[in-house]
Design an enzyme around this catalytic site. Structure first.
Site, PDB file in Angstrom:
ATOM      1  CG  HIS A  51      21.138 -14.141 -21.253  1.00 14.27           C
ATOM      2  ND1 HIS A  51      20.839 -13.833 -19.930  1.00 14.27           N
ATOM      3  CD2 HIS A  51      20.292 -14.812 -21.696  1.00 14.27           C
ATOM      4  CE1 HIS A  51      19.613 -14.353 -19.817  1.00 14.27           C
ATOM      5  NE2 HIS A  51      19.214 -15.233 -20.762  1.00 14.27           N
ATOM      6  CG  ASP A  54      24.201 -12.618 -19.000  1.00 14.94           C
ATOM      7  OD1 ASP A  54      23.639 -11.841 -18.400  1.00 14.94           O
ATOM      8  OD2 ASP A  54      23.642 -13.684 -19.114  1.00 14.94           O
ATOM      9  CD  GLU A 174      14.859 -21.913 -22.249  1.00 15.57           C
ATOM     10  OE1 GLU A 174      15.778 -20.972 -22.689  1.00 15.57           O
ATOM     11  OE2 GLU A 174      14.538 -21.692 -21.178  1.00 15.57           O
ATOM     12  CD  GLU A 210      12.642 -22.096 -17.581  1.00 13.06           C
ATOM     13  OE1 GLU A 210      13.695 -21.882 -18.171  1.00 13.06           O
ATOM     14  OE2 GLU A 210      11.913 -21.565 -16.606  1.00 13.06           O
ATOM     15  CG  HIS A 213       9.712 -22.394 -20.207  1.00 20.00           C
ATOM     16  ND1 HIS A 213      10.722 -22.147 -21.198  1.00 20.00           N
ATOM     17  CD2 HIS A 213       9.702 -21.776 -19.222  1.00 20.00           C
ATOM     18  CE1 HIS A 213      11.415 -21.033 -20.610  1.00 20.00           C
ATOM     19  NE2 HIS A 213      10.572 -20.701 -19.589  1.00 20.00           N
ATOM     20  CG  ASP A 248       9.158 -18.829 -16.247  1.00 20.98           C
ATOM     21  OD1 ASP A 248       9.312 -19.437 -15.494  1.00 20.98           O
ATOM     22  OD2 ASP A 248       9.717 -18.664 -17.324  1.00 20.98           O
ATOM     23  CG  ASP A 250      12.569 -18.936 -13.417  1.00 20.55           C
ATOM     24  OD1 ASP A 250      12.088 -19.868 -14.218  1.00 20.55           O
ATOM     25  OD2 ASP A 250      12.841 -17.639 -13.889  1.00 20.55           O
ATOM     26  CG  ASP A 280      16.382 -20.228 -15.513  1.00 21.42           C
ATOM     27  OD1 ASP A 280      16.862 -19.445 -14.852  1.00 21.42           O
ATOM     28  OD2 ASP A 280      15.818 -20.080 -16.533  1.00 21.42           O
TER      29      ASP A 280
HETATM   30 MN    MN Z   1      11.653 -19.790 -16.127  1.00 24.48          MN
END
Ligand code: MN
Length: 341
Positions: A51, A54, A174, A210, A213, A248, A250, A280
């Site tokens: 990001h 980050d 995304e 993803e 997603h 979500d 992950d 991810d």
């Molecule tokens: Mn995710």
């Protein structure tokens, strides 16, 4: 078409986390940024997804920003890592609580675009040309809050502003159907793809998909990826797994549905995908500090195991099953290959 014999693996620093969730505080200590970067090569990874904040805190002036970016570039170079993409984090700042590009406030929309342009500058300084836009808050908490028609145009306008800001960067959308918003304006890969061709430079606009997603949208990740591959627009992936249409999660890649993960790897490999394999994934809340990167190593390992399985599948045999419309036979063949039988 086959994928590259060697895939490049990436993840983001957020994938080494403190384990906090909406219902509980951190359970592991925060790991210093530089220490996270030093984990990549040890885990067999090649590049970093970032990001914008980050890399450097948001809202620093241009000189401070570039100074901070230079430090991170040095850190990456020292570790032999590359930066895969920069994603402006447009969902945490007080100015983006009602959406970023689709906010009703002109001043906040301007903030979102300026901040995204700054993300492009950070990417350039790190030698990277990909910008990922997760349109996290581009949607509504209640349907009547915004004009949904205007919102679509505003998303395209924002993408165009970035394409015009820099002649070389690529924009990767995304998509996610919900969370943090009840409903997203651009919930699926297909929705975003329909906008790609209406942007100022469709050649430079594609997608990151993803797994979770697609699953949250009730779709199969491998089909979503195939759709984007046909368009020549699958430029990155976030592989993980997801248990049902819930939040979500992950989860570790392939941990919920091995066959679905197998199909994902199959499509990437057979479709000639040459982007990075981004993982991810989140560690479980119960994971001890000492084990806090195992979900990353495990996801990579499971991808590689599935790649072996995919490469073991006899393509001629599959074609024969298809030609004979013997899907019972094909199913057994795939499942037994997955089981190592
Ligand atoms: Mn995710």
């Amino acid at each position: 078409m086959a994928g590259p014999t060697k895939y490049r693996f990436t993840f983001g620093p957020w994938n080494i986390s403190t384990g906090s969730d909406p219902f509980g505080p951190p359970v592991r200590k925060e790991v210093a940024f530089a220490a996270k970067i030093r984990e990549y090569k040890k885990l067999g990874f090649d590049g970093v997804q970032f990001h914008d904040d980050d890399v450097v805190p948001a809202d620093l002036g241009p000189i401070e920003t570039m100074k901070g970016v230079a430090k991170v570039k040095k850190l990456l170079d020292g570790e032999g890592l590359f930066c895969e993409f920069i994603a402006p984090r447009l969902w945490e700042h007080p100015k983006t609580i009602d959406g970023a590009y689709t906010s009703n406030s002109a001043a906040e929309r301007k903030y979102a675009i300026e901040r995204s342009k700054r993300a492009v500058d950070i990417a350039n300084a790190l030698g990277c040309r990909d910008i990922v836009l997760w349109l996290a808050r581009e949607g509504t908490y209640i349907r009547e809050a915004k004009c949904p028609i205007t919102a679509v145009g505003r998303i395209v306008d924002a993408v165009n502003a970035l394409l015009e800001h820099d002649a070389h960067i690529r924009i990767l959308g995304e998509m996610k159907p919900n969370e943090p918003m009840d409903q997203a304006y651009c919930p699926t890969v297909g929705h975003f793809m329909s906008l790609v061709y209406r942007t100022a430079d469709p050649q430079r606009v594609g997608v990151l998909i993803e797994s979770a997603h697609s699953i949250l949208a009730g779709l199969d990740p491998s089909d979503d990826m195939a759709f984007a591959l046909w368009h020549g627009k699958l430029w990155s992936v976030h592989l993980n797994d997801q248990n049902g249409l819930k939040y979500d999660q992950d989860k570790t890649f392939a941990s919920v549905d091995l066959r679905r993960a197998f199909n994902t790897v199959w499509v990437l490999e057979r479709g000639g995908y040459d982007g990075c394999i981004g993982l991810d994934v989140k560690a479980m809340r119960t994971t001890r500090q000492a084990d806090q990167t195992r979900h990353l190593a495990n996801s990579k390992r499971l991808f590689e195991h599935l790649l072996d399985v995919v490469r073991r599948v006899d393509a001629a045999k599959v074609e024969t099953f298809r030609a004979q419309r013997d899907y019972e036979g094909l199913e057994l063949y795939i499942l037994e290959t997955l089981l190592g039988k």
